[in-house]
Design a protein around this motif. Structure first.
Motif, PDB file in Angstrom:
ATOM      1  N   ARG A 122       0.831  -1.198   0.000  1.00 40.90           N
ATOM      2  CA  ARG A 122       0.000   0.000   0.000  1.00 40.90           C
ATOM      3  C   ARG A 122       0.867   1.251   0.000  1.00 40.90           C
ATOM      4  NH1 ARG A 122      -5.209   1.513   1.345  1.00 40.90           N
ATOM      5  NH2 ARG A 122      -5.401   3.651   2.081  1.00 40.90           N
ATOM      6  N   PRO A 123       0.599   2.197  -0.919  1.00 41.43           N
ATOM      7  CA  PRO A 123       1.375   3.441  -0.928  1.00 41.43           C
ATOM      8  C   PRO A 123       0.980   4.343   0.230  1.00 41.43           C
ATOM      9  CG  PRO A 123      -0.336   3.509  -2.600  1.00 41.43           C
ATOM     10  CD  PRO A 123      -0.362   2.123  -2.018  1.00 41.43           C
ATOM     11  N   ALA A 124       1.783   5.354   0.463  1.00 41.13           N
ATOM     12  CA  ALA A 124       1.492   6.317   1.525  1.00 41.13           C
ATOM     13  C   ALA A 124       0.236   7.107   1.189  1.00 41.13           C
ATOM     14  CB  ALA A 124       2.683   7.253   1.718  1.00 41.13           C
ATOM     15  N   GLU A 125      -0.389   7.675   2.208  1.00 48.28           N
ATOM     16  CA  GLU A 125      -1.644   8.393   2.015  1.00 48.28           C
ATOM     17  C   GLU A 125      -1.495   9.589   1.094  1.00 48.28           C
ATOM     18  OE1 GLU A 125      -4.630   7.545   2.942  1.00 48.28           O
ATOM     19  OE2 GLU A 125      -3.885   5.725   3.899  1.00 48.28           O
ATOM     20  N   TYR A 126      -0.313  10.193   1.050  1.00 51.18           N
ATOM     21  CA  TYR A 126      -0.104  11.362   0.205  1.00 51.18           C
ATOM     22  C   TYR A 126       0.334  10.983  -1.208  1.00 51.18           C
ATOM     23  CZ  TYR A 126       4.725  10.380   1.617  1.00 51.18           C
ATOM     24  OH  TYR A 126       5.917   9.765   1.870  1.00 51.18           O
ATOM     25  N   ASP A 127       0.515   9.710  -1.475  1.00 51.88           N
ATOM     26  CA  ASP A 127       0.962   9.281  -2.793  1.00 51.88           C
ATOM     27  C   ASP A 127      -0.137   9.511  -3.824  1.00 51.88           C
ATOM     28  OD1 ASP A 127       1.517   7.212  -5.057  1.00 51.88           O
ATOM     29  OD2 ASP A 127       3.355   7.211  -3.861  1.00 51.88           O
TER      30      ASP A 127
ATOM     31  N   ASP B 287      10.724  16.884 -21.046  1.00 54.38           N
ATOM     32  CA  ASP B 287      10.602  17.695 -19.840  1.00 54.38           C
ATOM     33  C   ASP B 287       9.291  17.398 -19.116  1.00 54.38           C
ATOM     34  OD1 ASP B 287       9.259  18.678 -22.008  1.00 54.38           O
ATOM     35  OD2 ASP B 287       9.767  20.779 -21.666  1.00 54.38           O
ATOM     36  N   LEU B 288       8.189  17.232 -19.867  1.00 57.31           N
ATOM     37  CA  LEU B 288       6.921  16.864 -19.240  1.00 57.31           C
ATOM     38  C   LEU B 288       6.961  15.440 -18.695  1.00 57.31           C
ATOM     39  CD1 LEU B 288       4.277  18.408 -21.677  1.00 57.31           C
ATOM     40  CD2 LEU B 288       5.057  19.287 -19.479  1.00 57.31           C
ATOM     41  N   ALA B 289       7.648  14.541 -19.396  1.00 60.07           N
ATOM     42  CA  ALA B 289       7.772  13.169 -18.907  1.00 60.07           C
ATOM     43  C   ALA B 289       8.526  13.140 -17.577  1.00 60.07           C
ATOM     44  CB  ALA B 289       8.483  12.307 -19.944  1.00 60.07           C
ATOM     45  N   HIS B 290       9.565  13.961 -17.467  1.00 57.00           N
ATOM     46  CA  HIS B 290      10.303  14.043 -16.201  1.00 57.00           C
ATOM     47  C   HIS B 290       9.414  14.594 -15.092  1.00 57.00           C
ATOM     48  CE1 HIS B 290      13.784  14.679 -13.547  1.00 57.00           C
ATOM     49  NE2 HIS B 290      13.188  15.814 -13.222  1.00 57.00           N
ATOM     50  N   LEU B 291       8.600  15.610 -15.416  1.00 59.46           N
ATOM     51  CA  LEU B 291       7.706  16.196 -14.421  1.00 59.46           C
ATOM     52  C   LEU B 291       6.662  15.183 -13.962  1.00 59.46           C
ATOM     53  CD1 LEU B 291       7.173  18.933 -13.022  1.00 59.46           C
ATOM     54  CD2 LEU B 291       5.506  19.410 -14.821  1.00 59.46           C
TER      55      LEU B 291
ATOM     56  N   PHE C 163       5.887  14.269  -7.648  1.00 61.32           N
ATOM     57  CA  PHE C 163       5.441  13.906  -6.304  1.00 61.32           C
ATOM     58  C   PHE C 163       6.467  13.062  -5.549  1.00 61.32           C
ATOM     59  CE2 PHE C 163       1.438  14.747  -8.511  1.00 61.32           C
ATOM     60  CZ  PHE C 163       0.800  15.557  -7.595  1.00 61.32           C
ATOM     61  N   HIS C 164       7.676  12.960  -6.046  1.00 65.02           N
ATOM     62  CA  HIS C 164       8.673  12.108  -5.416  1.00 65.02           C
ATOM     63  C   HIS C 164       9.715  12.949  -4.686  1.00 65.02           C
ATOM     64  CE1 HIS C 164       7.894   8.005  -7.262  1.00 65.02           C
ATOM     65  NE2 HIS C 164       6.981   8.779  -7.817  1.00 65.02           N
ATOM     66  N   TYR C 165      10.129  12.429  -3.541  1.00 64.35           N
ATOM     67  CA  TYR C 165      11.133  13.103  -2.722  1.00 64.35           C
ATOM     68  C   TYR C 165      12.249  12.111  -2.404  1.00 64.35           C
ATOM     69  CZ  TYR C 165       7.310  16.383  -2.160  1.00 64.35           C
ATOM     70  OH  TYR C 165       6.284  17.263  -2.408  1.00 64.35           O
ATOM     71  N   PRO C 166      13.509  12.548  -2.419  1.00 64.87           N
ATOM     72  CA  PRO C 166      13.954  13.907  -2.758  1.00 64.87           C
ATOM     73  C   PRO C 166      13.791  14.195  -4.250  1.00 64.87           C
ATOM     74  CG  PRO C 166      15.830  12.464  -2.485  1.00 64.87           C
ATOM     75  CD  PRO C 166      14.635  11.653  -2.087  1.00 64.87           C
ATOM     76  N   THR C 167      13.701  15.460  -4.589  1.00 70.33           N
ATOM     77  CA  THR C 167      13.491  15.854  -5.972  1.00 70.33           C
ATOM     78  C   THR C 167      14.743  15.609  -6.811  1.00 70.33           C
ATOM     79  OG1 THR C 167      14.172  18.116  -5.457  1.00 70.33           O
ATOM     80  CG2 THR C 167      11.822  17.609  -5.325  1.00 70.33           C
ATOM     81  N   VAL C 168      14.518  15.394  -8.094  1.00 75.11           N
ATOM     82  CA  VAL C 168      15.609  15.190  -9.047  1.00 75.11           C
ATOM     83  C   VAL C 168      15.500  16.272 -10.115  1.00 75.11           C
ATOM     84  CG1 VAL C 168      16.641  13.625 -10.725  1.00 75.11           C
ATOM     85  CG2 VAL C 168      15.620  12.706  -8.626  1.00 75.11           C
ATOM     86  N   GLN C 169      16.538  17.056 -10.272  1.00 77.30           N
ATOM     87  CA  GLN C 169      16.506  18.161 -11.222  1.00 77.30           C
ATOM     88  C   GLN C 169      16.611  17.645 -12.651  1.00 77.30           C
ATOM     89  OE1 GLN C 169      19.410  21.160 -10.439  1.00 77.30           O
ATOM     90  NE2 GLN C 169      18.749  22.506 -12.106  1.00 77.30           N
TER      91      GLN C 169
END
Length: 387
Positions: A297-302, A343-347, A352-358
């Protein structure tokens, strides 16, 4: 017969796969059993257009749940009564509120307040969507406060299916016990002597504000059900009628069904799916879900938690029907929709993932726009679309 879940992230080709399978069926057998694609109301036009690009066919048909209900009820019965529009239901509710004003603790004084009838009609529509009848509200009101945790009401939204365990479901699980038929949820409406609701005893529910609101809602809801019974049809009841009449619709025999574009289903829609599992040859449901999250089960904020819960409920529904469930995962790294927009595919993958990847490449399709008001924001978006 069985249920197949087609899982993948956004843009991985779930809709494309459904259309390819429909095209293959049409080429193999142009005049076979129906091929039915069910989408949300707002997506039916786009799906019909995509289907027309395949060449069109009388065998393949696009429906929303509501449109499928109209089609089934015309054939199996239930469409003869006059439908009541949203405005018509508000007029009936106002008539009920005026007639029952002396017996209503709170709602009687609100009948002339702007927006109240709209809110009340919307609330009753949500109760019907969740398959909560006047009888259910009556049981809640009659139960002592201390027994409300033991009478089937615990303040939670009712499960669309019953008799299933609550444990986790492994992918590809096999079916369990046979499915019970969809229950006839006709409300039992208490009335006074001779069946006259107006002579019934007043609803008395001492207590706080919530209790008085529920008592008023129960009285208005049961009056509405009685006023509509036998003469008019409320469109919010069509899916319940559909669930009961699917077994009598001959054109659905051995059909193949694809459901695309849904993140979750209402209790009414789960009841329809329960009936279709028995009638159709097979059913395919697409869900936007990262395959990496299927095991736990994913986290509630996922962002995928709603789809994950829908997947779990569909597994339970199939197990109750005694049918196997197959799961297919589309390649998460192959995004058909965003293949030319990295760029949209990366976004889509990293937002919603942490830590962020530039993102290291050039950004061409993402813009930040600051506006002084929501209206200016909409106007700016409209100008960008027109360009």
């Amino acid at each position: 017969m069985g249920l197949r879940l087609l899982l993948g992230r956004t843009g991985t080709g779930k809709t494309r796969r459904c259309l390819e399978e429909v095209r293959a069926e049409l080429e193999k057998e142009p005049l076979g059993p129906p091929l039915i694609l069910i989408t949300p109301d707002q997506a039916t036009f786009n799906m019909e257009r995509e289907l027309a690009l395949l060449g069109g066919s009388l065998r393949a048909q696009v429906y929303s749940f509501r449109r499928l209900a109209y089609r089934v009820l015309r054939e199996a019965g239930g469409a003869a009564r006059l439908p009541v529009s949203e405005l018509g239901r508000r007029m009936i509710l106002k008539k009920i509120l005026l007639e029952e004003r002396d017996r209503l603790a709170l709602m009687g004084a609100l009948v002339s307040r702007p927006g109240f009838l709209s809110s009340l009609s919307e609330l009753i529509g949500e109760l019907k969507m969740c398959r909560i009848t006047p009888e259910d509200l009556g049981e809640l009101i009659e139960a002592p406060r201390g027994d409300q945790q033991n009478n089937g009401w615990n303040g939670k939204r009712p499960e669309p299916v019953t008799g299933m365990d609550e444990g986790p479901v492994s992918p590809g699980g096999q079916g369990g016990p046979a499915c019970s038929p969809v229950q006839d949820r006709k409300p039992h409406i208490p009335a006074g002597p001779g069946g006259d609701l107006k002579t019934a005893a007043p609803v008395v529910m001492p207590g706080g504000l919530l209790e008085r609101k529920l008592a008023d809602l129960y009285l208005v809801y049961r009056r509405l059900a009685m006023d509509l019974a036998g003469r008019f049809a409320d469109p919010d009841d069509y899916l319940d009628l559909l669930a009961r009449q699917v077994s009598r619709a001959d054109f659905l025999k051995d059909c193949r069904v694809w459901l695309d574009g849904f993140a979750s289903f209402t209790p009414q829609e789960y009841a329809v799916l329960q009936a279709l599992l028995v009638k159709a040859r097979d059913i395919t449901v697409t869900l936007t879900l990262d395959p990496a999250l299927a095991a736990g089960r994913p986290a509630e904020y996922d962002p995928f938690v709603v789809s994950w819960e829908t997947r779990r409920r569909l597994h339970r529904l199939a197990r109750q029907a005694g049918m196997a469930v197959r799961e297919e995962y589309l390649e998460p790294d192959r995004n058909w929709r965003l293949a030319k927009a990295p760029d949209l595919a990366h976004l889509e993958r990293r937002y919603f993932h942490y830590p962020t990847v530039q993102y290291a490449g050039p950004v061409k399709r993402v813009q930040l726009f600051a506006a002084v008001s929501p209206r200016a924001e909409v106007e700016g978006v409209a100008r960008a679309v027109r360009r």
